[in-house]
Every structure is written in C-alpha cells, then in structure tokens.
Design an enzyme around this catalytic site. Structure first.
Site, PDB file in Angstrom:
ATOM      1  N   GLU A  67     -30.447  83.214 -67.312  1.00  0.00           N
ATOM      2  CA  GLU A  67     -29.321  83.986 -67.492  1.00  0.00           C
ATOM      3  C   GLU A  67     -29.028  84.665 -68.978  1.00  0.00           C
ATOM      4  O   GLU A  67     -28.631  85.786 -69.090  1.00  0.00           O
ATOM      5  CB  GLU A  67     -28.058  83.388 -67.128  1.00  0.00           C
ATOM      6  CG  GLU A  67     -27.717  83.056 -65.693  1.00  0.00           C
ATOM      7  CD  GLU A  67     -28.374  81.694 -65.266  1.00  0.00           C
ATOM      8  OE1 GLU A  67     -29.089  81.060 -66.073  1.00  0.00           O
ATOM      9  OE2 GLU A  67     -28.341  81.206 -63.990  1.00  0.00           O
ATOM     10  N   GLN A 130     -20.110  72.538 -60.249  1.00  0.00           N
ATOM     11  CA  GLN A 130     -20.086  73.878 -61.219  1.00  0.00           C
ATOM     12  C   GLN A 130     -18.898  74.584 -61.371  1.00  0.00           C
ATOM     13  O   GLN A 130     -19.033  76.008 -61.567  1.00  0.00           O
ATOM     14  CB  GLN A 130     -21.304  74.917 -60.211  1.00  0.00           C
ATOM     15  CG  GLN A 130     -22.618  74.293 -60.285  1.00  0.00           C
ATOM     16  CD  GLN A 130     -23.874  74.962 -59.668  1.00  0.00           C
ATOM     17  OE1 GLN A 130     -23.588  75.999 -59.126  1.00  0.00           O
ATOM     18  NE2 GLN A 130     -25.025  74.758 -60.152  1.00  0.00           N
ATOM     19  N   LYS A 179     -15.158  82.536 -55.557  1.00  0.00           N
ATOM     20  CA  LYS A 179     -16.261  82.778 -54.306  1.00  0.00           C
ATOM     21  C   LYS A 179     -15.341  83.277 -52.847  1.00  0.00           C
ATOM     22  O   LYS A 179     -15.633  84.407 -52.372  1.00  0.00           O
ATOM     23  CB  LYS A 179     -16.723  81.366 -53.543  1.00  0.00           C
ATOM     24  CG  LYS A 179     -17.971  81.853 -52.739  1.00  0.00           C
ATOM     25  CD  LYS A 179     -18.693  80.419 -52.532  1.00  0.00           C
ATOM     26  CE  LYS A 179     -19.889  80.779 -51.518  1.00  0.00           C
ATOM     27  NZ  LYS A 179     -20.659  79.381 -51.467  1.00  0.00           N
ATOM     28  N   MET A 486     -37.685  82.560 -91.997  1.00  0.00           N
ATOM     29  CA  MET A 486     -36.388  82.875 -92.881  1.00  0.00           C
ATOM     30  C   MET A 486     -35.793  81.526 -93.325  1.00  0.00           C
ATOM     31  O   MET A 486     -35.172  81.663 -94.553  1.00  0.00           O
ATOM     32  CB  MET A 486     -35.592  83.681 -91.843  1.00  0.00           C
ATOM     33  CG  MET A 486     -34.253  84.085 -92.610  1.00  0.00           C
ATOM     34  SD  MET A 486     -34.546  85.084 -94.016  1.00  0.00           S
ATOM     35  CE  MET A 486     -34.513  86.770 -93.049  1.00  0.00           C
TER      36      MET A 486
HETATM   37  C1  LIG Z   1     -30.438  80.946 -81.681  1.00  0.00           C
HETATM   38  C2  LIG Z   1     -30.694  80.920 -83.018  1.00  0.00           C
HETATM   39  N1  LIG Z   1     -31.097  79.517 -83.660  1.00  0.00           N
HETATM   40  C3  LIG Z   1     -31.224  79.324 -84.983  1.00  0.00           C
HETATM   41  C4  LIG Z   1     -31.138  80.532 -85.986  1.00  0.00           C
HETATM   42  C5  LIG Z   1     -31.172  80.327 -87.349  1.00  0.00           C
HETATM   43  N2  LIG Z   1     -32.468  81.043 -87.814  1.00  0.00           N
HETATM   44  C6  LIG Z   1     -32.359  82.162 -88.439  1.00  0.00           C
HETATM   45  S1  LIG Z   1     -34.004  83.036 -88.664  1.00  0.00           S
HETATM   46  C7  LIG Z   1     -34.693  81.553 -88.226  1.00  0.00           C
HETATM   47  C8  LIG Z   1     -36.127  81.558 -88.057  1.00  0.00           C
HETATM   48  C9  LIG Z   1     -36.745  82.479 -87.257  1.00  0.00           C
HETATM   49  O1  LIG Z   1     -38.169  82.138 -87.106  1.00  0.00           O
HETATM   50  P1  LIG Z   1     -39.178  83.063 -86.592  1.00  0.00           P
HETATM   51  O2  LIG Z   1     -38.826  83.777 -85.119  1.00  0.00           O
HETATM   52  O3  LIG Z   1     -40.431  82.557 -86.519  1.00  0.00           O
HETATM   53  O4  LIG Z   1     -38.935  84.333 -87.418  1.00  0.00           O
HETATM   54  P2  LIG Z   1     -39.661  84.378 -89.255  1.00  0.00           P
HETATM   55  O5  LIG Z   1     -38.301  84.150 -89.886  1.00  0.00           O
HETATM   56  O6  LIG Z   1     -40.510  83.382 -89.184  1.00  0.00           O
HETATM   57  O7  LIG Z   1     -40.239  85.900 -89.144  1.00  0.00           O
HETATM   58  C10 LIG Z   1     -33.841  80.525 -87.779  1.00  0.00           C
HETATM   59  C11 LIG Z   1     -33.997  79.325 -87.193  1.00  0.00           C
HETATM   60  C12 LIG Z   1     -30.626  81.721 -85.347  1.00  0.00           C
HETATM   61  N3  LIG Z   1     -30.600  83.087 -86.082  1.00  0.00           N
HETATM   62  N4  LIG Z   1     -30.714  81.894 -84.058  1.00  0.00           N
END
Ligand SMILES: Cc1ncc(C[n+]2csc(CCOP(=O)(O)OP(=O)(O)O)c2C)c(N)n1
Ligand SMILES: [Mg+2]
Lengths: 575, 89
Positions: A67, A130, A179, A486
């Site tokens: 979803e 649900q 429903k 990041m």
């Molecule tokens: C759903 C969610 N969980 C956690 C985060 C925190 N967060 C921000 S950037 C990041 C890392 C993203 O990793 P990746 O997709 O490999 O991108 P990169 O920074 O390595 O380019 C995280 C864990 C978020 N933004 N969204």
C-alpha cells in the site's frame, strides 16, 4: 500484463452494475476525469473492487505490491501531472500502510484522494477484525478526513473531498468508507447541485498591502526572491518567470523550487539552505529585502532562524494565510493566488551593482563539479550533470532520500519544478521508485528516471514487480555506497566519527535482485564506465536498473550543521 | 501567558479532536474549554497557555475545514496586536 487483468471478473459482466455506494465512488471519480488509481485490495474494500470488476468502462487500477507503493505512486502521479492522485486500500493494515506516503503528501501539499474500506458501521468501535480508527490516525497528516456513516452522504463527501484536495493550498484528503456503506443501494444526484465552501484564504487582493510591497521593492538595494514549491503547485511558473525577467532580481529556491528558473539563467543562484549553493546562501544573508514566494521558512532552508537574512525585510506571498508569521513575521503579507499578485508586483528594479555582485558570486561560488578523480569510483556528480544535459528538458527524475537526493538537486539541471519529484518536507526514503511509476503512468511517453540509494531502494524494492507487470520503461539509477550515506556523513562530521548502524556492505546483489523481478539490470564500475552508463540510461527502450557502485566515503558539500546559521557552511576539505 | 478564543465549528466527525490536536501540536496547553452543540454547530470557548504567538495558533485553527469562525477574546495586548497585523495583511 494488460492493466485490465486487475479488474477482470470471473463472472460475466452484467449490463447494469449494482448501484451501490461502491458504484457511487467510481462514478464520482469518473466525473472528475480520474483515469488511473493505485491500490491494493482486502476485506473491507472488496465491494469497491467488485464494482470495478462490474464496470464496463473501468478506471485503470494499478495494483502495487504494498500500500505504501500505491500511495507514493499516486503521490508521484499527482506531482508529475499537477492533478489529483488517487489511492485505495483496505481497513486496518491497508490503511496504516498508506500513512507514510500520505504524510509526505501533506508535508509537500500534494493533492491526493485516499479511499479506504472500513469495518461495517455496526462493528465500529468494537475492536473488530482489521478495525483501526482511521479518522483518528489521519487527523495530523491530512488536510481533512471523513468517515462516511451513511450512503446518502457519500457522493457529497467525495465531491467535497476532491474539491478540498485541490483548492487553495492542496493536500491529501482521506475518505474512510465502511463496508456496509459501500454495499448499500445508492443513487447519484446531479453533481452540479453540490455546493462547496472554500477554505479561508483571502480572495480579493489587499490594495494597501500591495502598495506597501511596491514601496519596499522600489526602495530595496539588495533584494532576493526566495521561491519554493508553492509556485508550481499554484500553477504559477510562467507568471513567476515573467516576474523575475521584469524585476531582474536574483533568485534562490528551496529544494521543491529547483527548476523554477532554467539552470543557466544568470539570475538563478540555485538552492539555498543546508546543502545549498554558497552563492545562494550568501545572497540571502546579505539581502535587505526577501520576497518569499510559495515558500515557508523551512528549517532546512533557513538554518538557524534567528540568524537567517538578518538585515532583510520580508514580503511573504502565499496562498496559505497560516504560513504568515508562522516562523518569521513579514513586513507585508500577501495572501492569495500568485498569478494575481506577481504581475502587479513586477517593478523593474535599479539594482545593477547588486545583480553584478550576485552574478560574480554565482561564477565563483555556485555548484561546481569537483576535480575528476579516476580512482574515485563511479563519478556520481559528473554523471548527473552530463545526464541532465543529454536527457532533454522533459525528463522526470524521482529521487529517494539521502546524499544522492541532494546531489540530484545540486547537479541535475532541471528546467521545471514538476520534473523534479522529491520528498521534501517528510524526507521519506522509499519515495523514489513508486513515485517514478506514478510519473510514468501520468506521462507514458516521457523519460522517467528514479535516482536511488542502496538504503532507500530497499524500502520499496517490491515495486520492481509493478514496473514489470505494467511494462513501464522507468530507469533506475542506483548509487551504491554501501552506506546509509547521509547518516554516515553526519555521524562523521557531528558525532566525532562514531559510525552507528549505517553500514550496508551486506547489500544484496542488486543486478540479480532486479533480474529476479524480470527487470534488466547492468553494473557500471569506475570513471571509464560513465559514458556507457549514460547511453544505457538514454537508449534502452524498456525498464533498466543501473547499478553504480560509488566511492563509499563521498560526502555532500557544502553542509550547514544542525543549529548553525547559513553563514556557517562547511565546505569540502580539498587539501 | 494565556489566551482566549471563541470559535464555531461544524459538528463533523473529528472536529473537536482537530481543534484539540492543533492546540497541542502547535505548542499550547488547554487551560479551560467549554463546548456546546447548539443550532447545528459547536460553540467552543478555549483558554490556552503557551509561549508562542497566539496569532499563529489562531491562523492554524482558522485553517481547519470544520472551523467556521474564530475570534480572539481578552488576548494579552501583544496577542491582539499580532492577530490584528495578520488580518490586516
Ligand atoms: C523512511 C526513512 N527512514 C529513515 C530516514 C533517515 N535517513 C535519511 S537519509 C538516510 C540514508 C539513506 O541511505 P541511501 O538511500 O543509501 O542514500 P545515501 O545517503 O547513501 O545516498 C536515512 C537512514 C529517512 N529519511 N526515511
Ligand atoms: Mg547509500
């Protein structure tokens, strides 16, 4: 697989479908020319799926594999088309799985109609199978939400919901339908009899405020236009460009405003904020007048608010009165439609010295590609820059969240904000692939690219199956640094290098993963592979995953640390 | 610092919850609340405390789809000023 496989009925189609609440839902959607909906069935929404099966001219239903994928795809469809996105799910877990993507639409003001099934009215409040209190769950993440208890209210509620999602500042509106309400016999009224209220924004321009704004503009020596996502959401891009050309004022944009001016426009100083261009942040910090257009002083844009544009007076233009003085009190608040205000504010400004100073700064402190380093793995930034020059202005790019998202905003040259689909306010990993699917369905002939990271990609990886099922030619550019990059970068810079739960070196083999879903995939390694990767991205006819292993420790520059002022940009240490 | 509002709201499902969650999430605490359903609408009197600009809260409450009318009552002078500035804007 043909799309109508989803709605094919095991039973012969009757000439006249059952006229019940579910039928009303479909009829109202058709009345509003909704052509594509995204969803996932289950018990409490089965009457609506049955109505689709009985429909002789069904709306196209895209079955995603989660979803969250359906809601992000509807969200991407709305972002790319500028029209209402629609997603559907069952009660309980179906509804809760939608939440993240609906919250994203709320933060970024995306018009979305969310329809969920609910347990029958007689079971509401009994902890039935649900049953979740969807109305309660959705209060903070929607513009409005409804629980429809009587079928007689259904048509009017849907009409109001569709209107509300798109009027004023757009946003998601959620309609929860038990429903038995879907199954109850129903008629349609003549749709035109249904009146609408509008939400509270001012409708007539305030002439006194306009006069004050013109005075401030005329007196400004160092004006800067700070523009955000509201410009494109308000269908104001042409009016905005005309305004900029007539005033000649330098422009900085938020993440969602990227593309408002073409990348090579001399007045475009680029993105401001945490990962903004130094020339953009410096212009804002030095300005004596900020004209804020469709933006909301988000902390990622302003850095430490108290130190943001310290010498500037503010004219704030937005359709949402509640943004006025929420974070910074404007000298003049102009509430309403940008298309009305901007032409009346377009005063040619005598600011040659300031324009020249900004242009100089743009040349020396704009985003510039770092020197080539053959040993540095696949050159992500060069690739994005070159890809954007060759992919054409009409290409849609849907990003995920992380370093790669910022590199796209910094180095991919966008020509319109609608081409850049990015989870701005919520910053939700997992956005990219389903949003790209939605964009591709909105624009079947356009080029659509999902730029993802190895972390984000795994959050909605199941939607590779949707890509395969509908044969969508989305290209997935996967920058793999084997890190939650990041987070790693911030741990390095702001937590004394203590890396904590960011290593992804046990990632699966992404090429094999894609192929297991029937999606062609190729790996491109090292700087020498860049040209081949660009060609594969641009010339492959169907879907393709490009697995691009990049240097693990590469960072996003510049960066403004948490709680710091935009004056305090940390730049790459190139020593 | 406490601030008083009077508002009228449609008695739609969730409308009181929306008002309360807006007060909470925008950084205020309810000190007193009186609600009466009369003439097909909720008549709500609210006294809230908080350090943020009550004008900001007023605008967020006014934005709620269910809220039909809002007035600030006996606001501290700076609150009245802030509300006035924005409605004049
Ligand atoms: C759903 C969610 N969980 C956690 C985060 C925190 N967060 C921000 S950037 C990041 C890392 C993203 O990793 P990746 O997709 O490999 O991108 P990169 O920074 O390595 O380019 C995280 C864990 C978020 N933004 N969204
Ligand atoms: Mg990564």
């Amino acid at each position: 697989m043909p799309a109508d496989a989803d709605t094919a009925s095991p039973h012969p189609m009757s000439d006249s479908p059952t006229r019940n609440g579910a039928w009303v839902v479909l009829e109202v959607l058709k009345r509003h020319r909704v052509e594509t909906v995204f969803g996932y069935p289950g018990g409490a929404i089965m009457p609506l799926y049955d109505a689709m099966a009985q429909d002789a001219a069904p709306i196209r239903h895209i079955l995603t594999r989660h979803e969250q994928g359906a809601a992000f795809a509807a969200n991407g469809h709305a972002r790319a088309s500028g029209r209402l996105g629609v997603c559907i799910a069952t009660s309980g877990p179906g509804a809760t799985n939608l939440i993240t993507a609906v919250a994203d639409a709320h933060m970024d003001s995306i018009p979305l109609l969310v329809i969920t099934g609910q347990v029958p009215t007689g079971l509401l409040g009994t902890d039935a199978f649900q049953e979740t209190d969807v109305l309660g769950l959705t209060l903070p993440i929607t513009k409005h939400s409804y629980l429809v208890r009587h079928v007689d209210d259904l048509e009017a509620v849907l009409e109001e919901a569709i209107h509300l999602a798109q009027e004023g500042r757009p946003g998601p509106v959620w309609v929860d339908i038990p429903k038995d309400v879907q199954l109850a016999p129903a008629q349609l009224s003549s749709g035109s009899a249904l009146g609408h209220r509008t939400s509270g924004e001012a409708e007539t321009p305030d002439e006194a405020a306009l006069a004050r704004a013109l005075d401030l503009l005329g007196a400004a020596r160092r004006p800067v236009i700070y523009a955000g996502g509201g410009v494109a959401l308000g269908h104001g891009v042409a009016a905005f460009r005309d305004f900029v050309a007539r005033t000649g004022a330098p422009v900085v944009t938020t993440l969602k405003g990227v593309g408002l001016l073409p990348p090579d426009d001399p007045l475009n100083l680029g993105m401001l904020g945490m990962h903004g261009a130094p020339c953009a942040n410096r212009a804002v910090q030095a300005s004596d007048l900020l004209l804020v257009v469709g933006a909301r002083f988000d902390d990622r844009a302003t850095g430490r608010l108290a130190a943001f544009a310290p010498d500037a007076r503010v004219i704030h233009l937005d359709v949402d009165a509640a943004e006025m003085a929420k974070l910074r009190a404007p000298e003049v608040a102009l509430v309403g439609d940008l298309n009305q205000w901007l032409p009346r504010l377009a005063l040619p400004l005598s600011i040659d010295d300031w324009r020249e100073r900004c242009a100089r700064s743009r040349r020396t402190e704009g985003f510039r590609l770092p020197p080539e380093r053959p040993e540095g793995g696949f050159p992500a930034l060069r690739f994005l820059d070159a890809l954007s020059r060759r992919a054409g202005d009409q290409t849609y790019v849907a990003c995920d969240v992380g370093q790669h998202q910022m590199w796209v905003a910094q180095y991919y040259g966008f020509h319109h904000p609608r081409r850049h689909l990015t989870s701005g306010g919520l910053g939700a990993m997992g956005f990219g692939l389903p949003a790209a699917i939605g964009a591709q369905l909105a624009h079947p002939d356009a080029r659509v690219i999902n730029v993802s990271g190895d972390g984000s990609f795994m959050m909605n990886v199941q939607e590779l199956a949707t890509l395969g099922r509908y044969g969508l030619p989305v290209k997935i550019v996967l920058f793999d640094n084997q890190y939650l990059g990041m987070v790693r970068q911030q741990q390095e810079l702001f937590y004394e290098g203590r890396l904590s739960s960011v290593d992804l070196s046990d990632n699966p083999d992404f090429v094999q993963v894609a192929r297991a879903f029937g999606i062609p995939a190729r790996r491109f390694e090292g700087a020498d592979a860049m040209e081949a990767a660009i060609r594969a991205c641009l010339e492959t006819p169907g879907p393709l995953l490009l697995h691009l292993p990049i240097e693990r420790e590469q960072n996003v520059w510049p960066i403004v640390g948490p709680g710091m002022s935009n004056d305090q940009m940390i730049q790459e240490d190139v020593a | 610092m406490s601030h008083q509002f009077q508002l009228f709201a449609r008695p739609a499902e969730g409308s009181l919850e929306r008002i309360l969650r807006t007060v909470r999430a925008r950084g205020f605490e309810v000190q007193d609340m009186n609600v009466r359903l009369e003439g097909g609408r909720y008549h709500v009197r609210l006294r809230v405390a908080g350090r943020r600009d009550p004008g900001m809260l007023a605008r967020q409450l006014e934005k709620l789809w269910d809220v039909e009318h809002l007035a600030a009552l006996q606001a501290a002078p700076e609150a009245r000023e802030s509300l006035g500035r924005v409605s004049a804007a």
